[in-house]
Design a protein around this motif. Structure first.
Motif, PDB file in Angstrom:
ATOM      1  N   THR A 147       0.827  -1.207   0.000  1.00 52.92           N
ATOM      2  CA  THR A 147       0.000   0.000   0.000  1.00 52.92           C
ATOM      3  C   THR A 147       0.861   1.258   0.000  1.00 52.92           C
ATOM      4  N   GLU A 152      -8.016   7.709  -9.851  1.00 58.07           N
ATOM      5  CA  GLU A 152      -9.229   7.425 -10.626  1.00 58.07           C
ATOM      6  C   GLU A 152     -10.372   8.336 -10.205  1.00 58.07           C
ATOM      7  N   TRP A 153     -10.528   8.515  -8.898  1.00 57.19           N
ATOM      8  CA  TRP A 153     -11.606   9.374  -8.384  1.00 57.19           C
ATOM      9  C   TRP A 153     -11.408  10.821  -8.832  1.00 57.19           C
ATOM     10  N   SER A 190      -5.282   9.710  -0.380  1.00 56.09           N
ATOM     11  CA  SER A 190      -4.466   8.613   0.174  1.00 56.09           C
ATOM     12  C   SER A 190      -4.271   8.812   1.671  1.00 56.09           C
ATOM     13  N   GLU A 192      -9.201   6.896   0.349  1.00 54.16           N
ATOM     14  CA  GLU A 192      -8.286   5.797   0.675  1.00 54.16           C
ATOM     15  C   GLU A 192      -8.759   4.523  -0.022  1.00 54.16           C
ATOM     16  N   ARG A 193      -7.892   3.932  -0.816  1.00 54.10           N
ATOM     17  CA  ARG A 193      -8.269   2.733  -1.578  1.00 54.10           C
ATOM     18  C   ARG A 193      -8.195   1.454  -0.754  1.00 54.10           C
ATOM     19  N   HIS A 194      -7.357   1.412   0.276  1.00 60.67           N
ATOM     20  CA  HIS A 194      -7.185   0.222   1.109  1.00 60.67           C
ATOM     21  C   HIS A 194      -8.406   0.097   2.030  1.00 60.67           C
ATOM     22  N   THR A 195      -9.157  -0.999   1.896  1.00 59.29           N
ATOM     23  CA  THR A 195     -10.446  -1.129   2.581  1.00 59.29           C
ATOM     24  C   THR A 195     -10.323  -1.062   4.095  1.00 59.29           C
ATOM     25  N   ASN A 222     -13.799   5.204  -0.398  1.00 56.76           N
ATOM     26  CA  ASN A 222     -12.930   4.028  -0.529  1.00 56.76           C
ATOM     27  C   ASN A 222     -12.647   3.775  -2.011  1.00 56.76           C
ATOM     28  N   ARG A 223     -11.743   4.599  -2.567  1.00 57.79           N
ATOM     29  CA  ARG A 223     -11.426   4.537  -3.990  1.00 57.79           C
ATOM     30  C   ARG A 223      -9.941   4.829  -4.203  1.00 57.79           C
ATOM     31  N   CYS A 224      -9.471   4.498  -5.391  1.00 56.64           N
ATOM     32  CA  CYS A 224      -8.151   4.953  -5.833  1.00 56.64           C
ATOM     33  C   CYS A 224      -8.252   6.457  -6.072  1.00 56.64           C
TER      34      CYS A 224
END
Length: 201
Positions: free
Chosen positions: A41, A116-117, A70, A94-97, A111-113
């Motif tokens: 991560t 991309e968001w 992030s 934050e992409r890490h769940t 909860n996304r990259c």
């Protein structure tokens, strides 16, 4: 030497102990569950003192919408709230769940990259304040994704982005505020600095 010296006296040996009253009941100790982060991560936890200074570099407090891309373990979010920032004006990505789940105690989480968001919302939202500690290996991509989201949003104050980046990072509009000690992120083995980009219009 006389043997009587070693003999125990006939009377029992006692020590008087006074009972003390008025002690309150001790609160149970709460041990927080450690946050385990997979190294893939690239979540490098910002030290408390560094996070506090980064918040101060954003400028005067106010009702500024603030973005934390992030967001990781929430060190920057925690510093924002400690400074008086409202959780209702904070957007955490934050992409890490598992990390995203822990961030909900500070405010809303997406909860996304982030990259991309950001591509989806660019042109539809402005953040007068952005504070970030992006993955070091993708720092240029993350800063580039954040800058189109930086805008005054109706405020008179200039829009400000503060980021913790590798010392090799360069941007024509960035001013270096601090070069951090080499041991700040010992596990990453990356020398780092704090930069600020100000967008007046």
């Amino acid at each position: 030497m006389k043997r009587a010296v070693y003999a125990r006296p006939e009377k029992p040996m006692r020590i008087s102990v006074k009972r003390r009253e008025g002690f309150g009941k001790l609160e149970p100790i709460q041990v927080l569950e450690p946050v385990i982060v997979d190294k893939v991560t690239e979540c490098h936890v910002t030290p408390d003192d560094v996070a506090s200074r980064m918040v101060a570099y954003l400028g005067p407090e106010g009702d500024f919408l603030t973005l934390e891309p992030s967001a990781g373990t929430g060190q920057l979010s925690k510093a924002l709230l400690a400074s008086g920032h409202s959780p209702h004006e904070l957007t955490q990505i934050e992409r890490h769940t598992k990390l995203a789940s822990g961030l909900r105690r500070f405010g809303p989480v997406i909860n996304r990259c982030f990259v991309e968001w950001a591509a989806e919302v660019t042109g539809r939202v402005e953040y007068p304040r952005i504070i970030m500690n992006p993955p070091f290996s993708e720092v240029r991509k993350h800063v580039a994704a954040a800058l189109p989201l930086l805008g005054r949003g109706g405020h008179e104050e200039p829009a400000v982005l503060v980021a913790l980046v590798p010392i090799t990072f360069a941007h024509s509009d960035a001013e270096t505020l601090e070069v951090l000690p080499a041991y700040t992120f010992a596990t990453a083995k990356v020398n780092t600095k704090i930069i600020r980009i100000t967008k007046p219009n």
